[in-house]
Design an enzyme around this catalytic site. Structure first.
Site, PDB file in Angstrom:
ATOM      1  N   VAL A 278      -6.141 -13.324  -9.170  1.00 31.97           N
ATOM      2  CA  VAL A 278      -5.779 -13.504  -7.646  1.00 31.97           C
ATOM      3  C   VAL A 278      -6.957 -13.785  -6.725  1.00 31.97           C
ATOM      4  O   VAL A 278      -6.870 -14.740  -5.779  1.00 31.97           O
ATOM      5  CB  VAL A 278      -5.273 -12.064  -7.387  1.00 31.97           C
ATOM      6  CG1 VAL A 278      -4.709 -12.249  -5.803  1.00 31.97           C
ATOM      7  CG2 VAL A 278      -3.968 -12.048  -8.216  1.00 31.97           C
ATOM      8  N   ASP A 279      -8.326 -13.013  -7.135  1.00 32.29           N
ATOM      9  CA  ASP A 279      -9.324 -13.549  -6.270  1.00 32.29           C
ATOM     10  C   ASP A 279      -9.653 -15.225  -6.616  1.00 32.29           C
ATOM     11  O   ASP A 279      -9.809 -15.877  -5.680  1.00 32.29           O
ATOM     12  CB  ASP A 279     -10.608 -12.761  -6.748  1.00 32.29           C
ATOM     13  CG  ASP A 279     -10.524 -11.338  -6.048  1.00 32.29           C
ATOM     14  OD1 ASP A 279     -10.122 -11.291  -4.979  1.00 32.29           O
ATOM     15  OD2 ASP A 279     -11.115 -10.657  -6.546  1.00 32.29           O
TER      16      ASP A 279
END
Length: 380
Positions: free
Chosen positions: A171-172
């Site tokens: 996600v990052d």
């Protein structure tokens, strides 16, 4: 600087910490931009302390995410230093990427809207946690929180076991990628109009985008499907199986490949079984089919079965550990890694005219370039 790199001559200021914004900055540095990383003068980016393992005086995480950048420190609470950062952005920057907590920058005279008005050509990219609006907009966010809250963990792992997060910061890193996509698109628009843009991305929105297929499946059927370990809900057989001497991922993604798989395994009769003739039937009847395939696969050696499947074009691959991937002949052949002060780290997965863009300088020491860029030594 390498003039052959696509972003040669661009200056990006990174107000980033942890993973998302630093990953975006690293990508832009590989593409040829001059990336100036801004940290607080106390301890700097949180990721500097993410260890062990460490490499020299910083964590391997920080070293991998911040190579190719120049580094300065700014104490936002010091008006002189905050003004120096403002001048740097207005006088030199083509773009800014930031993932600081909401409200911090305006508090110190660095409001993005004001800066973009004062410099209309500026491209400003925000990476937030849960998005700019809605009931969660003020919550702090990290990768595992968003993997949990966007449903990613619900489709990961095995249905009857505790939740599992994806083992990498997808996600990052995805949020960093989206911010780069938005920034590059805005730079193209700027060539046409002379005006920049204010780009916004967030971890939550990125998590929702990773869930495109499962969410569409829910909207189409109303069913909430359980996770299938190494498999997927929509395709069967499409998962890992144990062989006699190692795990093998087999991806028989269509009816023809399933027929070929059955032939290689000596179970051709299953390809004509009404329960398994089409993928939709196999999905419905997976609980009957998977054990039958597994029983045959586990009796064969990995190398022999892989060679047979390769010969008829059935996609398959080994399940490799980190150390095996790091030195795998395919990894070596693709020249994906770059060595920086003795540490091998991954570069961006792109080539331009057959060459990989790589920023080869080490991650900056805390405040390393203060004198060069700011003409003063920042102090906390």
């Amino acid at each position: 600087m390498d003039r052959r790199k696509p972003l040669h001559g661009m200056v990006i200021v990174e107000l980033g910490h942890s993973v998302a914004a630093p990953f975006a900055g690293m990508v832009l540095a590989d593409l040829g931009a001059r990336v100036i990383k801004v940290e607080n003068p106390d301890k700097g980016d949180y990721a500097r302390d993410w260890g062990p393992p460490f490499w020299k005086d910083t964590s391997s995480s920080f070293a991998s995410l911040n190579r190719g950048k120049e580094g300065i420190t700014i104490n936002f609470a010091d008006p002189e230093q905050a003004q120096a950062l403002r001048r740097l952005i207005l006088e030199q920057a083509d773009g800014v990427i930031q993932n600081l907590r909401p409200g911090i920058l305006p508090r110190y005279g660095l409001d993005p809207e004001d800066l973009c008005k004062e410099k209309p050509s500026l491209v400003w990219a925000d990476i937030g946690a849960f998005g700019a609006s809605g009931p969660l907009s003020s919550k702090p966010g990290y990768d595992p929180l968003v993997q949990a809250s966007t449903g990613i963990m619900s489709v990961t792992g095995e249905g009857d076991r505790p939740p599992v997060r994806v083992g990498v910061s997808m996600v990052d890193i995805g949020s960093g990628m989206w911010s780069v996509i938005g920034l590059l698109a805005s730079l193209i628009t700027r060539l046409q109009t002379g005006e920049g843009n204010h780009v916004s991305a967030s971890l939550y929105e990125t998590g929702l985008s990773w869930m495109t297929i499962p969410l569409a499946g829910y909207e189409a059927s109303g069913d909430v499907r359980k996770p299938y370990g190494s498999g997927v809900a929509e395709i069967v057989p499409y998962q890992a199986y144990p062989t006699a001497n190692g795990w093998m991922m087999i991806a028989a993604g269509n009816d023809n490949l399933f027929r070929k798989l059955c032939h290689v395994l000596g179970i051709s009769h299953l390809a004509d079984d009404a329960r398994f003739v089409t993928n939709s039937e196999r999905v419905v009847n997976r609980e009957a089919l998977i054990p039958m395939i597994s029983e045959v696969v586990k009796q064969q050696s990995y190398d022999d079965l892989s060679a047979k499947l390769d010969a008829v074009g059935v996609p398959n691959a080994p399940l490799l550990s980190v150390d095996e991937v790091a030195r795998h002949p395919q990894t070596e052949a693709l020249d994906m890694s770059v060595e920086v002060e003795g540490l091998r780290v991954m570069g961006v997965p792109l080539t331009f005219n057959g060459e990989r863009p790589r920023a080869r300088t080490a991650a900056p020491r805390l405040g390393e370039h203060n004198d060069k860029i700011l003409n003063f030594k920042s102090e906390a």
